[in-house]
Design a protein around this motif. Sequence first.
Motif, PDB file in Angstrom:
ATOM      1  N   HIS A  73      -9.848  13.195   1.043  1.00 21.26           N
ATOM      2  CA  HIS A  73      -8.433  12.871   0.896  1.00 21.26           C
ATOM      3  C   HIS A  73      -8.236  11.418   0.503  1.00 21.26           C
ATOM      4  CE1 HIS A  73      -6.796  16.413   3.526  1.00 21.26           C
ATOM      5  NE2 HIS A  73      -7.539  16.807   2.510  1.00 21.26           N
ATOM      6  N   GLU A 128      -2.931   8.014   3.600  1.00 17.94           N
ATOM      7  CA  GLU A 128      -2.277   7.850   2.303  1.00 17.94           C
ATOM      8  C   GLU A 128      -1.588   6.499   2.213  1.00 17.94           C
ATOM      9  OE1 GLU A 128       1.001  10.114  -0.568  1.00 17.94           O
ATOM     10  OE2 GLU A 128       0.583  10.891   1.431  1.00 17.94           O
ATOM     11  N   SER A 159       5.119   9.428   5.171  1.00 16.43           N
ATOM     12  CA  SER A 159       4.084   8.996   4.231  1.00 16.43           C
ATOM     13  C   SER A 159       4.683   8.157   3.111  1.00 16.43           C
ATOM     14  CB  SER A 159       3.351  10.209   3.641  1.00 16.43           C
ATOM     15  OG  SER A 159       4.222  10.999   2.859  1.00 16.43           O
ATOM     16  N   SER A 207      -3.875   3.558   1.510  1.00 14.27           N
ATOM     17  CA  SER A 207      -4.393   3.493   0.139  1.00 14.27           C
ATOM     18  C   SER A 207      -3.386   2.919  -0.841  1.00 14.27           C
ATOM     19  CB  SER A 207      -4.798   4.896  -0.328  1.00 14.27           C
ATOM     20  OG  SER A 207      -3.657   5.700  -0.563  1.00 14.27           O
ATOM     21  N   CYS A 208      -2.147   2.665  -0.390  1.00 10.38           N
ATOM     22  CA  CYS A 208      -1.102   2.149  -1.283  1.00 10.38           C
ATOM     23  C   CYS A 208      -1.127   0.630  -1.406  1.00 10.38           C
ATOM     24  CB  CYS A 208       0.270   2.588  -0.781  1.00 10.38           C
ATOM     25  SG  CYS A 208       0.539   4.378  -0.818  1.00 10.38           S
ATOM     26  N   ARG A 230      -4.763   7.380  -6.993  1.00  9.64           N
ATOM     27  CA  ARG A 230      -3.351   7.339  -7.383  1.00  9.64           C
ATOM     28  C   ARG A 230      -2.874   5.901  -7.526  1.00  9.64           C
ATOM     29  NH1 ARG A 230      -0.926  11.705  -3.040  1.00  9.64           N
ATOM     30  NH2 ARG A 230      -1.940  13.584  -3.881  1.00  9.64           N
ATOM     31  N   ASN A 231      -3.557   4.987  -6.867  1.00  9.58           N
ATOM     32  CA  ASN A 231      -3.236   3.563  -6.932  1.00  9.58           C
ATOM     33  C   ASN A 231      -3.924   2.976  -8.174  1.00  9.58           C
ATOM     34  OD1 ASN A 231      -3.342   0.734  -6.606  1.00  9.58           O
ATOM     35  ND2 ASN A 231      -3.233   0.916  -4.384  1.00  9.58           N
ATOM     36  N   TYR A 288      -6.211   9.804  -2.692  1.00  8.68           N
ATOM     37  CA  TYR A 288      -5.116   8.840  -2.556  1.00  8.68           C
ATOM     38  C   TYR A 288      -5.425   7.527  -3.270  1.00  8.68           C
ATOM     39  CZ  TYR A 288      -3.545  12.039   1.136  1.00  8.68           C
ATOM     40  OH  TYR A 288      -3.137  13.130   1.841  1.00  8.68           O
ATOM     41  N   ASP A 302      -3.239  11.842   8.322  1.00  7.35           N
ATOM     42  CA  ASP A 302      -3.280  11.948   6.867  1.00  7.35           C
ATOM     43  C   ASP A 302      -2.180  11.105   6.221  1.00  7.35           C
ATOM     44  OD1 ASP A 302      -4.694  13.355   4.647  1.00  7.35           O
ATOM     45  OD2 ASP A 302      -2.676  14.074   4.210  1.00  7.35           O
ATOM     46  N   CYS A 316       3.890   4.217   2.728  1.00  7.20           N
ATOM     47  CA  CYS A 316       3.232   3.812   1.480  1.00  7.20           C
ATOM     48  C   CYS A 316       3.993   2.672   0.813  1.00  7.20           C
ATOM     49  CB  CYS A 316       3.125   5.015   0.540  1.00  7.20           C
ATOM     50  SG  CYS A 316       2.422   4.632  -1.083  1.00  7.20           S
TER      51      CYS A 316
END
Length: 969
Positions: free
Chosen positions: A856, A826, A790, A829-830, A863-864, A860, A822, A794
């Motif tokens: 989820h 994640e 992950s 989403s980065c 967080r960005n 995520y 998952d 990311c």
Amino acid sequence: MESANVVLPGTSGRKGLFIRRRVIVLHLLIVSAAFIAVALAVHYSGVKCPHYDNDTSVVLEPSTENPPSLKANSVVVEDVRLPKNLRPLHYDIRLLPWMDESNFTINGFIHILIECVENTNKIVLHSTDIEIDRVSIVNNAEIMMEIDEFEENIERQFFIIHLKSIHLLEEGNRYNISMNFTSILNEHQHGFYHASYTEYGQKKYIAMTQMEPVDARRVFPCFDEPSFKAEFSITLGRKRGMISLSNMPKIKTTPIEGVSDYEWDYFERSVPMSSYLVAMIIADYSYVESNASHNNITFRVWARHSAINQTKYGLEMGPKMLQFFQEYFGIDYPLPKQDMIALPSFHGAMENWGLITYGEQQLLYDPDMSSDSHREIIAQVIAHEQAHQWFGNLVTMQWWNDLWLNEGFASYMSYIGANHFEPNYRLCQQFVINEIQSVMGVDGLITSHPINQPVHHPDEINKIFDRISYNKGASIVRMLAEFLGHGTFQRGLSHYLKSRMYGNAVQDDLWAALTYQAELDSVQLPTDIKTIMDSWTLKMGYPVVNVIRNYTSSVITAQQERFLMNSRQELNSTYRWWIPLSYSSKAHPDIVQCGWIPEHSDQVNISLEATKNQWVIFNIDQVGYYRVNYDQHNWHLIIQQLTEDPREISVINRAQLIDDAFNLARTGLLDYSTTLNLTHYLQREVEYIPWRSAASGIKFLDSMLCRTKIYGIFQDYVIRMVDGFFHHVGESHDDQRTLRDNPIRANTQTIAWRLACHFQHCGCIQRATKLYSNWMDHPDQHIIPTHLKSIVSCSAVEHGGKKEWEFAYSKFNTSNSATEKDDMLEAMSCTNQAWILKRMIDWVIQGPLTKMESIHMLIYLVRNPLGRYLAFDFFKIHWDKILNILCNQSFTFTYIIRLIKGFVSKMKDFLDGKLQGHTGPILRTFDQLIERTEANIFWMNRYKENIVLWLSQKAEDLSNFIPKSNRLP
């Protein structure tokens, strides 16, 4: 229904209305026929049972049978407890769920044997979102009494049968009541609900239950409180080719007459249990069975056909845990079977007696796709749920205010059980960071709550399924076990469970059992256990112990005061605790138990054998649930020792010192220069536990300074700390077998990579990009270590473009591993591509994600930093839909804090209007958000300049120390 419950008139001195067995059998046949007719009509005509919200009166069509009137009561009330004049003894439940695109309803029939405890002229049941056929009650030959009227009390979620006053139910007699009903096979993950998944290109449906805490009443009318234990006989209708499961083993299967391709599955009568533990599942699933089960217990693990190969670890660990707790508690597991099942669109696990439900990530393990940290989580979750078979199922809390008796003990026991079989994970060390330190941030807020808190309304009950009940509960249980001694603790628990088995308990019952055992074992305590533990369970928050040394007389003063994250809030002097004290020193590194600070006192004096140049550390291994602060000289001595040789101080206490220092500085109880000076030693730290604590403190500073002009200096300082750590553990090339034998090393690598890549350490970014590129070139190979997948993905997506994102998307779509899916969610989403982030946010409403994947993904995305801004607008526009997604997900409400963090001033007016009428978890979450935000504003005004000054003084050293090759431009 057994013959023991059938009494002929005139053959007993007891008063009441009873009926012969043959009449009962005839009645059941008639009711069953009517049930099937109704079921067929509903199913084939496409008629659906309407969903009745709690603020809408249920209106039924008048019947030609002229049944009693129905009256509604929509007055808002707080007291929703059932009267205690009746208690259920046995439920006979028959449910036929329909699962197709046009019909998700349940046709049901229930027969309840009740005992009258106190004379009454009404029968009060819990019922919500259920349409009850009142005619079937009136025509019920078993009840043989005149009914005056029915009442639907919406706010209390009651269905009340009022009898004519002359027809009382009399104390000591037993009565039978039956009814037909229709309920909803909903999609909100409470009660009996459905979900869909795709397997082998085919869309499939699964029906499953989640009754805890108060959702059995959505499935069938019942006495839906934990103290109303009863036996359950369950019959489930299902489509041929599917399987059905319940708490007990299946007895037989018969065709459903008149409904082609449908069958009835009949299950054995259960032991006495609470309604929230009833479980039912209908699915197209496979199972594997263990050959290692004990006491003739059939042990199976169920999963999707395509995921059945991922059940090996669960099948290995489940029977081991079950046997371990049988031996630990000295009580055999009372059921003939134990099923564990992995469910899609489900997160967490539920301890249903004999049928434990898990989210796929919490049970399925693929060695090629899942990391060892994931395996560690599975071991703990299995241990938690198996411990519940005794703590919660065999002995159940009397009411939900004692929820922590279930969850706190199961959380603590999960470490004991998992550590027994997986010692390499060092779970007893990890307890400090996973449980104690993680909950102290919440429990330090003025908006926290006691572990044992009065609750009434279902919304209030849902609110206490939080970190206070779980993490803090586990933390004080650990403290209790330590000061009692583990042998006394274990024997006391066994005594408690044996004395209350198949019944209910309050926390005082536990204190009494442990006190009894402590007296037998001659354990010396300053006062009784109830007095000690009430000081921790009946108050919110926790203390900080200020250790002030007199360096001339070698005497210390240990003072207690309440610790608050917002230092501006006035301390309540009545908040005191019974605090166990222990210490070690440079002179005496062994643990010294040195007494207690009593609840009625602010401080105690203790003599030490330590010179003025020898450090002293209190609360060894952070056994006590409190923080410790020292005078400046002792802090200096500790920092000096850590710098010279950190191994002289235990791993747990190094983590404690870091966590305490960051949080004491955050509240103004310690100067930030002391905290930051302490972090210098991290350049020599290679252990996982202290670095986890450090990462938490660094994360807070990162969130506070990321938009300031000094962030670059702060970033360089973190890179300086993490550089050696990353090169020491992060760049090694351990193979998977080596990491499996030493899984804590994998955890250490994970945190080194996470910190290094987040703060743009050039070596980390370059390695991540290269690994991901190699994976893109060889997509069928296992290029990236599973524990780093992950983080690597990311970083590669963040620093890449559309091609990197699309590769992650393709892996997300094609993977059969819930953990890898998952990881890819994640990673996706980065991205820094705004249009891609907007596309992903729209998926929450429009698909193709499952409900849990949507939750989820939102976590995520926020967080960005760029995703956070896009989510802000999305949140305002789709408030109601987001709440619907989060329905019945108490723990996931906390993600809202992340979602609107930084936008509180803009959102406050909007949310104030939206939150009117809410009393559930979201309201407490918002209150905590406001408190944290106000504290952060105060922090910026008061402490930012101190950190600026300290970092500026270090800037030249940082510039000289960090090669340009380690910093991204």
